[in-house]
Design a protein around this motif. Structure first.
Motif, short mmCIF file in Angstrom:
data_model
loop_
_atom_site.label_atom_id
_atom_site.label_comp_id
_atom_site.label_asym_id
_atom_site.label_seq_id
_atom_site.Cartn_x
_atom_site.Cartn_y
_atom_site.Cartn_z
N ILE A 119 0.84 -1.21 0.00
CA ILE A 119 0.00 0.00 0.00
C ILE A 119 0.87 1.25 0.00
O ILE A 119 0.61 2.20 -0.74
CB ILE A 119 -0.95 0.00 1.22
N MET A 120 1.93 1.23 0.83
CA MET A 120 2.80 2.40 0.95
C MET A 120 3.86 2.46 -0.15
O MET A 120 4.54 3.47 -0.29
CB MET A 120 3.49 2.39 2.32
N ARG A 121 4.01 1.37 -0.89
CA ARG A 121 5.04 1.24 -1.94
C ARG A 121 6.44 1.44 -1.36
O ARG A 121 7.25 2.22 -1.88
CB ARG A 121 4.77 2.20 -3.08
N VAL A 122 6.68 0.72 -0.26
CA VAL A 122 7.99 0.71 0.37
C VAL A 122 8.36 -0.75 0.62
O VAL A 122 7.56 -1.65 0.40
CB VAL A 122 8.00 1.50 1.71
N SER A 123 9.57 -0.98 1.12
CA SER A 123 9.99 -2.34 1.42
C SER A 123 9.39 -2.79 2.75
O SER A 123 8.98 -1.98 3.58
CB SER A 123 11.52 -2.42 1.50
N LYS A 124 9.38 -4.10 2.94
CA LYS A 124 8.92 -4.64 4.22
C LYS A 124 9.81 -4.15 5.36
O LYS A 124 9.32 -3.88 6.45
CB LYS A 124 8.92 -6.18 4.20
N MET A 125 11.11 -4.00 5.11
CA MET A 125 12.03 -3.53 6.14
C MET A 125 11.64 -2.13 6.61
O MET A 125 11.72 -1.83 7.81
CB MET A 125 13.46 -3.54 5.62
#
Length: 74
Positions: free
Chosen positions: A19-25
């Motif tokens: 949703i945020m278009r970021v990595s899981k980290m």
């Protein structure tokens, strides 16, 4: 008849990252720092949908670098 309260939807770290278009980290860092509220279920985290919506709504937008460059050259 009594009305049932709305049930909170919980998202996985992967769903939040998508949703945020970021990595899981990045999501894990937000959870560990307390910036993004979540609950621990066993060894996993879950993020309430309401908490994610609030986090995104209250996050400060970042100006684009082209706007910064235009200001500096003036």
């Amino acid at each position: 008849m009594s009305e049932q309260p709305a049930r909170t939807r919980y998202l996985t770290v992967l769903e939040v990252a998508e949703i945020m278009r970021v990595s899981k980290m990045t999501v894990y860092r937000l959870l560990h720092s307390g910036e993004l509220p979540g609950v621990r279920v066993g060894r996993s985290f879950r993020v309430p949908q309401d908490a994610l919506d609030h986090y995104l709504a209250t996050s400060l937008p970042i100006e684009s670098t082209t706007a910064d460059e235009d200001r500096r050259s003036s």
